[in-house]
Scaffold this motif. Structure first.
Motif, PDB file in Angstrom:
ATOM      1  N   ILE A  61       0.694  -0.931  -0.248  1.00  0.00           N
ATOM      2  CA  ILE A  61      -0.006  -0.160  -0.398  1.00  0.00           C
ATOM      3  C   ILE A  61       0.783   1.420   0.020  1.00  0.00           C
ATOM      4  CG2 ILE A  61      -1.591   1.501   1.271  1.00  0.00           C
ATOM      5  CD1 ILE A  61      -3.217  -0.965   0.370  1.00  0.00           C
ATOM      6  N   ILE A  62       1.988   1.606   0.308  1.00  0.00           N
ATOM      7  CA  ILE A  62       2.586   2.516   0.600  1.00  0.00           C
ATOM      8  C   ILE A  62       3.566   2.644  -0.576  1.00  0.00           C
ATOM      9  CG2 ILE A  62       5.094   3.452   1.508  1.00  0.00           C
ATOM     10  CD1 ILE A  62       4.322   1.738   4.472  1.00  0.00           C
ATOM     11  N   VAL A  63       3.643   1.580  -0.798  1.00  0.00           N
ATOM     12  CA  VAL A  63       4.618   1.259  -2.739  1.00  0.00           C
ATOM     13  C   VAL A  63       3.079   2.398  -3.850  1.00  0.00           C
ATOM     14  CG1 VAL A  63       5.872   0.034  -4.713  1.00  0.00           C
ATOM     15  CG2 VAL A  63       6.309   0.011  -2.558  1.00  0.00           C
ATOM     16  N   THR A  64       2.026   1.744  -3.392  1.00  0.00           N
ATOM     17  CA  THR A  64       1.213   1.865  -4.334  1.00  0.00           C
ATOM     18  C   THR A  64       0.925   3.515  -3.776  1.00  0.00           C
ATOM     19  OG1 THR A  64       0.943  -0.131  -4.597  1.00  0.00           O
ATOM     20  CG2 THR A  64      -1.227   1.971  -4.994  1.00  0.00           C
ATOM     21  N   ALA A  65       0.934   3.931  -3.151  1.00  0.00           N
ATOM     22  CA  ALA A  65       0.269   5.255  -2.553  1.00  0.00           C
ATOM     23  C   ALA A  65       1.097   6.219  -3.154  1.00  0.00           C
ATOM     24  CB  ALA A  65       0.487   5.612  -0.959  1.00  0.00           C
ATOM     25  N   LEU A  66       2.693   5.980  -3.136  1.00  0.00           N
ATOM     26  CA  LEU A  66       3.795   6.949  -3.191  1.00  0.00           C
ATOM     27  C   LEU A  66       3.936   6.523  -5.720  1.00  0.00           C
ATOM     28  CD1 LEU A  66       6.901   5.381  -0.818  1.00  0.00           C
ATOM     29  CD2 LEU A  66       5.760   7.611  -1.661  1.00  0.00           C
ATOM     30  N   ALA A  67       3.743   5.558  -5.729  1.00  0.00           N
ATOM     31  CA  ALA A  67       3.798   6.197  -7.197  1.00  0.00           C
ATOM     32  C   ALA A  67       2.571   6.162  -8.183  1.00  0.00           C
ATOM     33  CB  ALA A  67       3.903   4.213  -7.662  1.00  0.00           C
ATOM     34  N   LEU A  68       1.869   6.301  -6.593  1.00  0.00           N
ATOM     35  CA  LEU A  68       0.466   6.628  -8.179  1.00  0.00           C
ATOM     36  C   LEU A  68       1.218   8.754  -7.566  1.00  0.00           C
ATOM     37  CD1 LEU A  68      -2.729   5.010  -6.778  1.00  0.00           C
ATOM     38  CD2 LEU A  68      -1.951   5.185  -8.598  1.00  0.00           C
ATOM     39  N   ALA A  69       1.246   8.762  -6.447  1.00  0.00           N
ATOM     40  CA  ALA A  69       1.424  10.407  -6.115  1.00  0.00           C
ATOM     41  C   ALA A  69       2.686  10.879  -6.795  1.00  0.00           C
ATOM     42  CB  ALA A  69       2.026  10.877  -4.487  1.00  0.00           C
ATOM     43  N   ALA A  70       3.902  10.198  -8.072  1.00  0.00           N
ATOM     44  CA  ALA A  70       4.448  10.279  -7.993  1.00  0.00           C
ATOM     45  C   ALA A  70       3.974  10.371  -9.464  1.00  0.00           C
ATOM     46  CB  ALA A  70       5.852   9.454  -8.165  1.00  0.00           C
ATOM     47  N   ALA A  71       3.136   9.876 -10.101  1.00  0.00           N
ATOM     48  CA  ALA A  71       3.047   9.401 -11.307  1.00  0.00           C
ATOM     49  C   ALA A  71       1.290  11.094 -11.822  1.00  0.00           C
ATOM     50  CB  ALA A  71       1.637   8.555 -11.741  1.00  0.00           C
ATOM     51  N   CYS A  72       0.294  11.442 -10.798  1.00  0.00           N
ATOM     52  CA  CYS A  72       0.181  12.281 -10.551  1.00  0.00           C
ATOM     53  C   CYS A  72       0.682  13.323 -10.720  1.00  0.00           C
ATOM     54  CB  CYS A  72      -1.045  12.522  -9.370  1.00  0.00           C
ATOM     55  SG  CYS A  72      -1.994  11.039  -9.317  1.00  0.00           S
TER      56      CYS A  72
END
Length: 139
Positions: A61-72
């Protein structure tokens, strides 16, 4: 507008991700009982597994949040828009292009029940869009 990660948005997305997993897969949740039946994972199996699966969930979940935030952030700068719509587009694209496509491949070759693929894909859809929505609103 520059590319940056909004840390409060990441933290909020992590909370949303954990809450989504809990509501979806807990024994009283939306799919918990059916998921257990389709996977054959009993409550005793979960107890025996200890905290290992939960640790994997938290890290994921942490990795997903970071990846989504960066992509966004990148998409927001690219399109010159900080509205929530680019974030939702990122969440949907990540779900469709990476998550559900990979899950469908694995479940197909592992001959898992179609209903299990639907349950897990729907969870991931809600997870990715929920996390992306929070990021889009707060970043």
């Amino acid at each position: 507008m520059d590319v940056s990660i909004g840390w409060p948005a990441v933290v909020a997305a992590i909370v949303v991700g954990m809450a989504t997993a809990w509501v979806w897969y807990s024994d009283w949740g939306l799919a918990g009982g059916v998921w257990r039946k389709l996977t054959g994972v009993t409550e005793e199996d979960s107890i025996r597994a200890g905290k290992g699966p939960f640790a994997v969930l938290v890290v994921s979940i942490i990795v997903t949040a970071l990846a989504l935030a960066a992509a966004c952030s990148v998409v927001s700068v690219f399109f010159g828009s900080d509205s929530v719509w680019p974030a939702l587009a990122v969440g949907f694209t990540a779900w469709l292009g990476f998550s559900v496509s990979t899950l469908a491949q694995h479940n197909g070759f592992e001959q898992k029940p179609g209903q299990l693929t639907v349950i897990n894909s729907a969870y991931q859809f809600v997870l990715f869009l929920g996390m992306a929505l929070v990021i889009g609103l707060l970043q």
